[in-house]
Design an enzyme around this catalytic site. Structure first.
Site, PDB file in Angstrom:
ATOM      1  N   ASP A 408       0.823  -1.201   0.000  1.00 44.92           N
ATOM      2  CA  ASP A 408       0.000   0.000   0.000  1.00 44.92           C
ATOM      3  C   ASP A 408       0.865   1.263   0.000  1.00 44.92           C
ATOM      4  O   ASP A 408       1.940   1.306   0.598  1.00 44.92           O
ATOM      5  CB  ASP A 408      -0.889  -0.015   1.247  1.00 44.92           C
ATOM      6  CG  ASP A 408      -1.813   1.176   1.339  1.00 44.92           C
ATOM      7  OD1 ASP A 408      -2.688   1.302   0.469  1.00 44.92           O
ATOM      8  OD2 ASP A 408      -1.645   1.983   2.269  1.00 44.92           O
ATOM      9  N   GLU A 461       1.036  -0.503  -5.144  1.00 44.76           N
ATOM     10  CA  GLU A 461       0.069   0.559  -5.384  1.00 44.76           C
ATOM     11  C   GLU A 461       0.897   1.844  -5.518  1.00 44.76           C
ATOM     12  O   GLU A 461       1.275   2.465  -4.521  1.00 44.76           O
ATOM     13  CB  GLU A 461      -0.934   0.691  -4.244  1.00 44.76           C
ATOM     14  CG  GLU A 461      -2.013   1.716  -4.565  1.00 44.76           C
ATOM     15  CD  GLU A 461      -2.497   2.487  -3.344  1.00 44.76           C
ATOM     16  OE1 GLU A 461      -3.523   3.171  -3.480  1.00 44.76           O
ATOM     17  OE2 GLU A 461      -1.863   2.433  -2.290  1.00 44.76           O
TER      18      GLU A 461
END
Length: 731
Positions: A408, A461
């Site tokens: 993330d 990401e």
């Protein structure tokens, strides 16, 4: 203290530090120690009425030296094996082994590797680990505790077993490593505990174990001693086959899932019974769970982690999570979990200011805080911190058989000025904005995961144009397997949100992704981030009435599955959920289980199922995702008609032609070039009546004609319904 040689007593200044839990070496005073005339045993037993020393068949009454410290002098100069029999004012005597009679459970090699940031099995030496020792008086079972807190004045293990009193089990500091350690006999699995950390100011803060493998469910904040897992895995065939598969050139259709809101009340065990068959029925190849590591605030969806080594207790035990992964593997579904090494919350009982100083976080607030999120940022340049994170990635792969980690907020790690105003960030040594410490960490993490667990995916990401995100670390890349294509997602959703009458002026938004489609290895994500925070649902973004919304979503998914890259869609998107996602409620199952307009949503769900099945059976759609050899434009410039046509080529040289009409009107007799002569089978038509479409009479087979068109020798005149996608496969 009558009859005690004063030389056997603990020096007063050391005793004061021991009682205040600010001593670095309690083992130097408690336990057995040689003296000039023999030896001495000292122990501290809070509230004890009598303490006896048992050595073989000899019982020695220990003398109360005050402050709950008991002392026994021995003539023997050799260290014996002994037990302590402790009698309290109420109850029968209890026989215990002495915690201060055991050698450190970490060796010099462990400490060296931790200092170097290279201990790849950190969870086996830090945290709480159940152990059994064989001694001359029999086996001794207990738990070894170890924690890194280099700037603490003292650390102790506390829990109900010592009425949370830190002076009962103070830990020893192991040299200059910053690691504190103790083995406590009799402490077994299921015991709750914390570390009482005394900082440089003498303040005590009880901290959850950074490497706890189990916790109690929030709002509880204590750690739990986890037993060595007795779970018997049944996925041996899956795990042995995985290293021989290149997942970046294999089919990958990912269902992104938040466990707590897939169905309210769901847990690891119920997902085994409900989610697994659902994924099989709908044809997905992988599931990606939003973070399952322990997190105090459910509203963070798991992205503010407090327990990096513990699956959240909200949804079950670590073995329950293992059972879920095992069941998914048994049905051919890979498991990816979101992993959050970028930042962590400021809760005082967790990682924040762990030993009273900025330990896990960078000490300069301009690098150590992410003000927009209210979190701290890891100090990626510190060896022990980097070790904590790299080992954590390995832990999830090793202990839970994960097939991938989706990392993330990578962009927030790469750029020192990410979401910061001028004056709020500190440039690197070259005066630039790149965080080279974070780059080194990501390279090390990726290289280590791929070396130790071949076949496991790491997915970034990352929303910027940072070069080489999926390039190998040997070529100065970051080393990720795949990267989320955020540019494609943004451009595509922006285009599809337009009324079709305006789309001809934005044709470049839908074709631009093919300019850079092979610069990285991509995942095409319609994730949870696109259906929260006022963005509404994908359904709500489609223009027009319900019929047009449904047609628009079907066309969107048909286009998505034919575009180079892997697919990911968030739960509920597979049927066009009408409402925005809310983690406090289940996704809107009413859309497909009944109610007004449910036929549109059932049709979308059936289309996604068929897209998944065709995708998995068609190498052209996945086997050359990452090379220009897998893609050929047929029609990319017909903005007036909003038509796209392109060929996907597989490694088997078998083509699939995708024809996309994104206008609000049908095109009859629309001629297109075909790359090969012969009969072509229509395998997907998003306008088919079984999906809730208009059900135009579209031939199931077409035969090419030797009429040159679109720079190809063969062509066919097709009927292209409004807002539709067709796939043709050469027979």
């Amino acid at each position: 203290m009558t009859g005690i040689d004063p030389s056997l007593l603990i020096p007063e200044h050391d005793k004061e530090r021991l009682l205040a839990c600010t001593h670095h070496a309690p083992h130097d005073f408690y336990g057995w120690h040689p003296t000039a005339s023999g030896s001495v045993v000292r122990t501290r037993m809070l509230g004890a009425r009598r303490v006896e020393l048992l050595i073989h068949n000899t019982h020695v009454d220990m003398v109360d030296a005050g402050d709950d410290i008991w002392v026994a002098a021995l003539d023997d100069e050799h260290a014996p094996d002994y037990r302590l029999r402790v009698t309290y004012p109420e109850g029968e005597p209890v026989l215990v082994a002495d915690p201060y009679h055991f050698l450190p459970t970490l060796g010099q090699l462990d400490l060296h590797l931790i200092g170097e940031g290279r201990h790849e099995r950190l969870w086996e030496v830090l945290g709480a680990n159940v152990r059994t020792y064989t001694t001359t008086l029999g086996e001794v079972s207990g738990t070894s505790f170890a924690v890194w807190a280099p700037n603490a004045r003292g650390v102790a293990v506390v829990g109900e077993f010592c009425t949370w009193n830190p002076s009962q089990y103070p830990m020893r500091a192991l040299g200059s490593s910053g690691v504190w350690e103790i083995f406590i006999p009799g402490i077994g699995p299921g015991t709750t505990y914390k570390f009482a950390v005394h900082n440089a100011d003498g303040e005590r803060v009880d901290k959850a174990d950074p490497l706890a493998k189990q916790t109690l469910a929030p709002p509880e904040t204590v750690s739990v001693v986890a037993d060595a897992s007795a779970y018997e895995w049944g996925d041996g065939e899956w795990m042995s086959a995985r290293p021989g598969i290149d997942p970046t050139n294999a089919p990958m259709s990912v269902y992104e899932c938040h466990i707590g809101s897939w169905k309210q009340g769901a847990n690891y065990r119920t997902l085994t019974e409900e989610l697994v068959p659902y994924l099989v029925d709908n044809g997905f190849t992988h599931v990606e769970f939003l973070p399952v590591a322990e997190h105090p605030f459910g509203g963070s969806w798991g992205y503010q982690v407090s327990g990096y080594y513990a699956p959240t207790a909200r949804w079950g035990t670590p073995d329950d999570f293992r059972a879920l992964v095992d069941a998914l593997h048994a049905h051919g579904i890979g498991v990816i979990v979101d992993w959050v090494p970028a930042h962590f919350p400021k809760d005082a009982w967790a990682l924040a200011r762990f030993d009273g100083t900025a330990l896990y976080e960078h000490p300069d607030w301009r690098r150590g805080e992410q003000k927009e999120w209210g979190t701290y940022v890891f100090d990626f340049g510190r060896n022990e911190v980097r070790n904590f994170l790299v080992a954590n990635a390995l832990y999830w792969c090793e202990e839970f058989h994960l097939d991938g980690l989706r990392v993330d907020a990578v962009a927030s790690m790469l750029y020192l000025d990410y979401s910061r105003q001028p004056g709020e960030w500190l440039p690197n040594q070259q005066g630039g904005r790149e965080n080279w410490d974070a780059v080194q960490f990501l390279q090390e993490m990726n290289a280590t995961v791929h070396r130790t667990h071949p076949g496991v995916l790491t997915i970034a990401e990352e929303s910027t144009a940072w070069p080489g995100v999926t390039a190998q670390t040997s070529s100065d890349g970051l080393g990720f397997s795949l990267k989320w294509n955020m540019g494609w997602m943004n451009d595509t959703l922006e285009y599809f949100s337009l009324d079709p009458v305006h789309r001809s002026h934005h044709h470049n938004e839908i074709t631009f992704s093919l300019v850079y489609a092979f610069s990285e290895r991509y995942v095409l994500p319609f994730s949870h981030d696109e259906v929260v925070h006022g963005k509404g649902s994908l359904w709500g973004r489609m223009p027009g009435d319900d019929w047009n919304k449904a047609a628009g979503l079907r066309a969107l998914f048909g286009y998505m599955y034919s575009h180079p890259g892997k697919q990911l869609m968030f739960m509920g998107c597979e049927w066009g959920q009408t409402t925005e996602w809310d983690e406090a409620h289940s996704i809107n199952w009413d859309n497909v289980s009944g109610g007004w307009g449910h036929e549109y949503h059932r049709g979308i769900q059936r289309l996604v199922r068929d897209l998944n099945l065709v995708y998995r059976d068609t190498p052209a759609l996945f086997s050359q995702d990452n090379t220009p050899m897998g893609f050929q434009w047929v029609k990319g410039d017909d903005a007036n008609h909003n038509v796209l046509a392109y060929v996907r080529w597989g490694v088997d040289a078998a083509p699939l032609l995708a024809v996309v009409n994104l206008s609000g009107t049908s095109h009859a007799g629309y001629r297109l070039g075909f790359p090969e002569p012969g009969s072509w089978e229509l395998v997907i038509n998003t306008d088919d009546s079984i999906y809730g479409g208009a059900g135009n009479d579209i031939p199931r087979h077409v035969h090419t004609e030797p009429t040159p068109w679109d720079n190809l020798d063969q062509s066919v005149a097709l009927h292209l319904p409004a807002l539709s996608v067709q796939y043709y496969r050469l027979v």
